[in-house]
Design a protein around this motif. Sequence first.
Motif, PDB file in Angstrom:
ATOM      1  N   THR A  97       0.847  -1.157   0.111  1.00 40.24           N
ATOM      2  CA  THR A  97      -0.008  -0.083  -0.011  1.00 40.24           C
ATOM      3  C   THR A  97       1.014   1.276  -0.176  1.00 40.24           C
ATOM      4  OG1 THR A  97      -1.487  -1.261   1.575  1.00 40.24           O
ATOM      5  CG2 THR A  97      -1.907   1.074   1.016  1.00 40.24           C
ATOM      6  N   ASP A  98       0.627   2.233  -0.698  1.00 35.99           N
ATOM      7  CA  ASP A  98       1.205   3.508  -0.650  1.00 35.99           C
ATOM      8  C   ASP A  98       0.752   4.434   0.392  1.00 35.99           C
ATOM      9  OD1 ASP A  98       2.616   5.636  -1.534  1.00 35.99           O
ATOM     10  OD2 ASP A  98       1.077   6.685  -2.856  1.00 35.99           O
ATOM     11  N   ARG A  99       1.855   4.806   1.360  1.00 35.85           N
ATOM     12  CA  ARG A  99       1.713   5.498   2.482  1.00 35.85           C
ATOM     13  C   ARG A  99       0.735   6.937   2.300  1.00 35.85           C
ATOM     14  NH1 ARG A  99       4.270   3.382   6.876  1.00 35.85           N
ATOM     15  NH2 ARG A  99       6.064   2.247   5.636  1.00 35.85           N
ATOM     16  N   LYS A 100       0.962   7.431   1.171  1.00 33.83           N
ATOM     17  CA  LYS A 100       0.621   8.685   0.905  1.00 33.83           C
ATOM     18  C   LYS A 100      -0.818   8.812   0.382  1.00 33.83           C
ATOM     19  CE  LYS A 100       4.471   9.767  -1.247  1.00 33.83           C
ATOM     20  NZ  LYS A 100       5.603  10.369  -1.980  1.00 33.83           N
ATOM     21  N   THR A 101      -1.009   7.950  -0.571  1.00 35.66           N
ATOM     22  CA  THR A 101      -2.381   7.947  -1.138  1.00 35.66           C
ATOM     23  C   THR A 101      -3.397   6.743  -0.775  1.00 35.66           C
ATOM     24  OG1 THR A 101      -1.595   6.506  -2.830  1.00 35.66           O
ATOM     25  CG2 THR A 101      -1.477   8.965  -3.151  1.00 35.66           C
ATOM     26  N   GLY A 102      -2.783   5.922  -0.261  1.00 39.78           N
ATOM     27  CA  GLY A 102      -3.616   4.567   0.235  1.00 39.78           C
ATOM     28  C   GLY A 102      -3.851   3.663  -1.052  1.00 39.78           C
ATOM     29  N   LYS A 103      -3.327   4.021  -2.120  1.00 45.38           N
ATOM     30  CA  LYS A 103      -3.564   3.228  -3.252  1.00 45.38           C
ATOM     31  C   LYS A 103      -2.856   1.820  -3.223  1.00 45.38           C
ATOM     32  CE  LYS A 103      -4.129   5.473  -7.539  1.00 45.38           C
ATOM     33  NZ  LYS A 103      -4.833   6.585  -7.428  1.00 45.38           N
ATOM     34  N   VAL A 104      -3.563   0.564  -3.238  1.00 51.13           N
ATOM     35  CA  VAL A 104      -3.307  -0.671  -3.191  1.00 51.13           C
ATOM     36  C   VAL A 104      -2.435  -1.339  -4.466  1.00 51.13           C
ATOM     37  CG1 VAL A 104      -3.878  -3.011  -2.437  1.00 51.13           C
ATOM     38  CG2 VAL A 104      -5.024  -0.912  -1.582  1.00 51.13           C
ATOM     39  N   ASP A 120       6.208   8.260  -7.424  1.00 50.10           N
ATOM     40  CA  ASP A 120       6.893   8.544  -6.235  1.00 50.10           C
ATOM     41  C   ASP A 120       6.121   7.893  -5.250  1.00 50.10           C
ATOM     42  OD1 ASP A 120       8.528   9.413  -4.249  1.00 50.10           O
ATOM     43  OD2 ASP A 120       7.679  11.416  -4.451  1.00 50.10           O
ATOM     44  N   PHE A 121       6.262   6.408  -4.877  1.00 53.64           N
ATOM     45  CA  PHE A 121       5.519   5.838  -3.897  1.00 53.64           C
ATOM     46  C   PHE A 121       6.365   5.561  -2.799  1.00 53.64           C
ATOM     47  CE2 PHE A 121       3.726   5.089  -8.119  1.00 53.64           C
ATOM     48  CZ  PHE A 121       2.447   5.448  -7.867  1.00 53.64           C
ATOM     49  N   ASP A 122       5.484   5.427  -1.730  1.00 55.64           N
ATOM     50  CA  ASP A 122       6.209   4.985  -0.192  1.00 55.64           C
ATOM     51  C   ASP A 122       5.315   3.584  -0.084  1.00 55.64           C
ATOM     52  OD1 ASP A 122       7.404   4.911   2.109  1.00 55.64           O
ATOM     53  OD2 ASP A 122       6.384   6.745   3.030  1.00 55.64           O
ATOM     54  N   HIS A 169       0.454  -4.621  -6.133  1.00 52.79           N
ATOM     55  CA  HIS A 169       0.898  -6.126  -5.782  1.00 52.79           C
ATOM     56  C   HIS A 169       2.126  -6.193  -6.576  1.00 52.79           C
ATOM     57  CE1 HIS A 169       1.503 -10.288  -6.080  1.00 52.79           C
ATOM     58  NE2 HIS A 169       0.561 -10.424  -5.078  1.00 52.79           N
ATOM     59  N   VAL A 170       3.024  -6.644  -6.086  1.00 53.23           N
ATOM     60  CA  VAL A 170       4.583  -6.788  -6.551  1.00 53.23           C
ATOM     61  C   VAL A 170       4.506  -7.248  -7.846  1.00 53.23           C
ATOM     62  CG1 VAL A 170       5.785  -6.277  -4.256  1.00 53.23           C
ATOM     63  CG2 VAL A 170       5.139  -8.461  -4.839  1.00 53.23           C
ATOM     64  N   ILE A 171       3.894  -8.411  -8.040  1.00 52.77           N
ATOM     65  CA  ILE A 171       3.807  -8.967  -9.447  1.00 52.77           C
ATOM     66  C   ILE A 171       2.571  -8.840 -10.230  1.00 52.77           C
ATOM     67  CG2 ILE A 171       3.877 -11.217 -10.378  1.00 52.77           C
ATOM     68  CD1 ILE A 171       5.171 -12.073  -7.671  1.00 52.77           C
ATOM     69  N   PHE A 172       1.417  -8.920  -9.437  1.00 54.65           N
ATOM     70  CA  PHE A 172       0.248  -8.596 -10.450  1.00 54.65           C
ATOM     71  C   PHE A 172      -0.368  -7.235 -10.784  1.00 54.65           C
ATOM     72  CE2 PHE A 172      -0.731 -12.520  -7.726  1.00 54.65           C
ATOM     73  CZ  PHE A 172      -0.182 -13.387  -8.591  1.00 54.65           C
ATOM     74  N   ASN A 173       0.074  -6.460  -9.949  1.00 56.22           N
ATOM     75  CA  ASN A 173       0.006  -4.863 -10.235  1.00 56.22           C
ATOM     76  C   ASN A 173       0.673  -3.996  -9.558  1.00 56.22           C
ATOM     77  OD1 ASN A 173      -1.972  -2.567 -10.454  1.00 56.22           O
ATOM     78  ND2 ASN A 173      -2.968  -3.032  -8.598  1.00 56.22           N
ATOM     79  N   PRO A 174       1.948  -3.933 -10.210  1.00 57.96           N
ATOM     80  CA  PRO A 174       3.146  -3.301  -9.754  1.00 57.96           C
ATOM     81  C   PRO A 174       2.907  -1.776 -10.100  1.00 57.96           C
ATOM     82  CG  PRO A 174       3.681  -4.175 -11.829  1.00 57.96           C
ATOM     83  CD  PRO A 174       2.381  -4.877 -11.467  1.00 57.96           C
ATOM     84  N   PRO A 175       3.389  -0.758  -9.063  1.00 53.76           N
ATOM     85  CA  PRO A 175       3.128   0.550  -9.148  1.00 53.76           C
ATOM     86  C   PRO A 175       3.967   1.091 -10.425  1.00 53.76           C
ATOM     87  CG  PRO A 175       4.665   0.105  -7.306  1.00 53.76           C
ATOM     88  CD  PRO A 175       4.240  -1.308  -8.010  1.00 53.76           C
TER      89      PRO A 175
END
Length: 211
Positions: free
Chosen positions: A129-136, A149-151, A138-144
């Motif tokens: 989960t991204d700390r700033k936006t709460g966006k979810v 600029d994600f945390d 997945h490292v393989i199925f849905n990478p950012p």
Amino acid sequence: MRLIFLGPPGAGKGTQAQYIVRDYGVTQLSTGDILRANRKDGTELGKKAQTYMDAGDLVPDELIIDMIKEELKKPEIQKGFLLDGFPRTVPQAEALDTLLDELGLKLDSTLVLDVPNDELVKRITGRRTDRKTGKVFHVIFNPPPEDGDFDLYQREDDKEETVRNRIKVYEDQTKPLIDYYSKKGIAETIEGIGKIDEIYGNIQKVLDKYK
Ligand code: AMP
């Protein structure tokens, strides 16, 4: 539009909810997110919820029902809502019925996202989960996106042992709600396996009926 999102942990409710909020103008009410925010802020509720959450058990109904009562009073709820992670027990569903009756509101649909258990563990352990936006993601199925600029962080209760307990809790306490809402004629099951946008396409087919 007034919706409930049902499904086991890791079914993709959070991911799909982001799209539903974007396209249908509803407010997402995620009891898990609200509880996590309370823990972060060190509130009384957050402290009470802590041990249950870390074990993957359910927080007692009274605490959750009081919390949702406050949320449903908020003005942004008037344009519609998507309940994500609530109700999770039959007493919570009954309390919701009473609350909505008092407010003169009716549910349109309960979306049930269906995913087999063995797939769930794989999904949850890769979830970030991204700390700033709460966006979810997945490292393989849905990478950012690489240029973002994600945390990112992993939820405490996304460890495998806790995940297995959360799935069992879902089977025992939450799954009966499928029957509860089927009897009301508003449960609609969506296959939660496949590409994220294909799953969302199937959700849209259901939701476009209520536009
Ligand atoms: P979630 O983010 O929906 O997976 O919720 C994380 C944790 O918060 C759950 O494992 C429970 O401990 C707690 N929780 C969230 N929603 C509820 C609820 N409706 N009833 C009881 N506990 C809840």
